[in-house]
Enzyme design. Structure first.
Site, PDB file in Angstrom:
ATOM      1  N   SER A  50      -7.106   7.125  -0.631  1.00 45.57           N
ATOM      2  CA  SER A  50      -7.121   5.674  -0.648  1.00 45.57           C
ATOM      3  C   SER A  50      -8.142   5.259   0.405  1.00 45.57           C
ATOM      4  CB  SER A  50      -5.733   5.110  -0.305  1.00 45.57           C
ATOM      5  OG  SER A  50      -5.758   3.699  -0.234  1.00 45.57           O
ATOM      6  N   SER A  51      -9.221   4.578  -0.023  1.00 46.26           N
ATOM      7  CA  SER A  51     -10.333   4.278   0.873  1.00 46.26           C
ATOM      8  C   SER A  51      -9.923   3.358   2.016  1.00 46.26           C
ATOM      9  CB  SER A  51     -11.483   3.629   0.095  1.00 46.26           C
ATOM     10  OG  SER A  51     -12.021   4.511  -0.849  1.00 46.26           O
ATOM     11  N   GLN A  52     -10.771   3.281   3.033  1.00 48.49           N
ATOM     12  CA  GLN A  52     -10.547   2.379   4.154  1.00 48.49           C
ATOM     13  C   GLN A  52     -10.470   0.947   3.626  1.00 48.49           C
ATOM     14  OE1 GLN A  52     -13.685   2.455   7.043  1.00 48.49           O
ATOM     15  NE2 GLN A  52     -12.493   1.368   8.584  1.00 48.49           N
ATOM     16  N   ARG A 106       0.821  -1.215   0.000  1.00 48.30           N
ATOM     17  CA  ARG A 106       0.000   0.000   0.000  1.00 48.30           C
ATOM     18  C   ARG A 106       0.855   1.265   0.000  1.00 48.30           C
ATOM     19  NH1 ARG A 106      -4.608   1.970   4.427  1.00 48.30           N
ATOM     20  NH2 ARG A 106      -5.964   3.041   2.926  1.00 48.30           N
TER      21      ARG A 106
END
Length: 359
Positions: free
Chosen positions: A78-80, A32
């Site tokens: 960047s989403s959960q 990530r």
């Protein structure tokens, strides 16, 4: 995995996700941090960068990473991860599928889908966001993703897609996506409802089911055109709110509070999900036309009310509570939704139009 990455998959599972082995492997393998090389905004407004000691710890938390702001407004992120996982699982991606993604974000979501064996076309309206996502995918060594700068409303007519996933909040879905969708295809999208963006799973016959409550950054252009059931604008400064009805839930509602909110949004056009003074979380509110009063239903079922139309909205709140209980506390997933055309006649969108409870 070592260090902060070691427990990443378990943190996602703790967010309430039943991860398939394939998606768990994708989260474990795709780095990530490669998708946020310029850092992101912490919750306190400061910026976290790769040189900071807490950088990787924050990257591998089950939390959204805001990567671009316009003034104080977040415009890309960047989403959960647990929310990403729920949406990707709902998408039911198979090896060999083609997937259209609306909203590239950092590129991380597309990378996870590609790891499942799909080919992805990701479209983003912001050129710099698309460029950074493309560079991040290359940096992470991800094949099978093409990132394009363009209007997500138009989709991409170069191929037929098995799946469409939308990573920004929209008022309705584009009919162009369904023109490009396989007959047995699916669309997973966060569609506005009563001040938030619950995620819908939509089939090619324009029927949908709500899956999970969520809040997303809002898209631009035709995808945010006014719907026939618009949520009230956020409250202005709220006046004094006083108790109207006592609580009826002990313990207070937790996840089921979202079920109550969703039903309220179906039954009352002034229902919204809003920040309320002296409350630690957003609350279900019936907001009056002046946006300075109305009624609030708290998680314990008590009702607060204020403003010139206090009694009217408080009575409506009690009716909603009574009706939800009489319907045996229907969950958000209990609603069958039909979509119908609306929005700008020159660029129509398909909007939630009718709701039916199922058992």
């Amino acid at each position: 995995m070592r260090g902060p990455r070691a427990d990443f998959v378990e943190r996602i599972r703790q967010g309430g996700v039943d991860l398939s082995p394939a998606l768990a492997a994708a989260f474990a393998e795709v780095p990530r941090e490669a998708f946020v090389p310029r850092g992101f905004q912490r919750h306190d407004g400061t910026w976290a960068g790769p040189a900071d000691r807490d950088f990787l710890e924050l990257v591998y938390a089950d939390d959204v990473l805001v990567t671009k702001v316009d003034g104080r407004t977040p415009v890309s992120s960047s989403s959960q991860p647990s929310l990403m996982a729920m949406m990707i699982e709902a998408l039911d991606v198979r090896p060999g599928h083609t997937v259209l993604e609306i909203g590239a974000g950092t590129g991380y979501n597309a990378a996870l889908i590609a790891r499942l064996g799909a080919s992805v076309v990701s479209v983003d309206a912001q050129r710099d966001v698309a460029d950074r996502a493309r560079a991040a995918l290359a940096r992470a060594g991800i094949d099978g993703v093409r990132v394009e700068h363009g209007d997500g409303y138009l989709g991409c007519d170069r191929t037929t897609f098995d799946r469409v996933i939308v990573t920004v909040g929209i008022a309705g879905v584009s009919p162009r996506w369904f023109e490009q969708l396989a007959p047995d295809g699916l669309v997973v999208a966060p569609v506005e409802h009563a001040g938030n963006h619950p995620v819908l799973r939509i089939t090619a016959d324009l029927r949908a089911r709500a899956l999970i409550p969520a809040g997303f950054m809002t898209a631009s252009g035709p995808l945010t055109a006014a719907s026939p059931f618009p949520a009230p604008a956020p409250p202005r400064t709220l006046g004094k709110l006083t108790a109207y009805a006592e609580g009826r839930f002990d313990p207070p509602l937790e996840l089921a509070y979202h079920d109550l909110w969703y039903a309220a949004g179906v039954w009352h056009r002034r229902a919204t999900y809003a920040a309320v003074p002296r409350q630690r979380r957003n609350c279900l509110m019936l907001l009056d036309e002046e946006r300075t009063g109305g009624a609030i239903i708290l998680p314990d079922g008590s009702v607060l009310a204020g403003g010139a139309q206090r009694d009217r909205y408080a009575a409506d709140a009690v009716v909603i509570l009574d009706r939800w209980l009489a319907e045996q506390r229907p969950s958000l997933r209990s609603w069958h939704i039909r979509l119908a055309p609306g929005g700008d006649p020159d660029a129509p969108i398909l909007l939630p139009h009718t709701w039916e409870l199922t058992r």
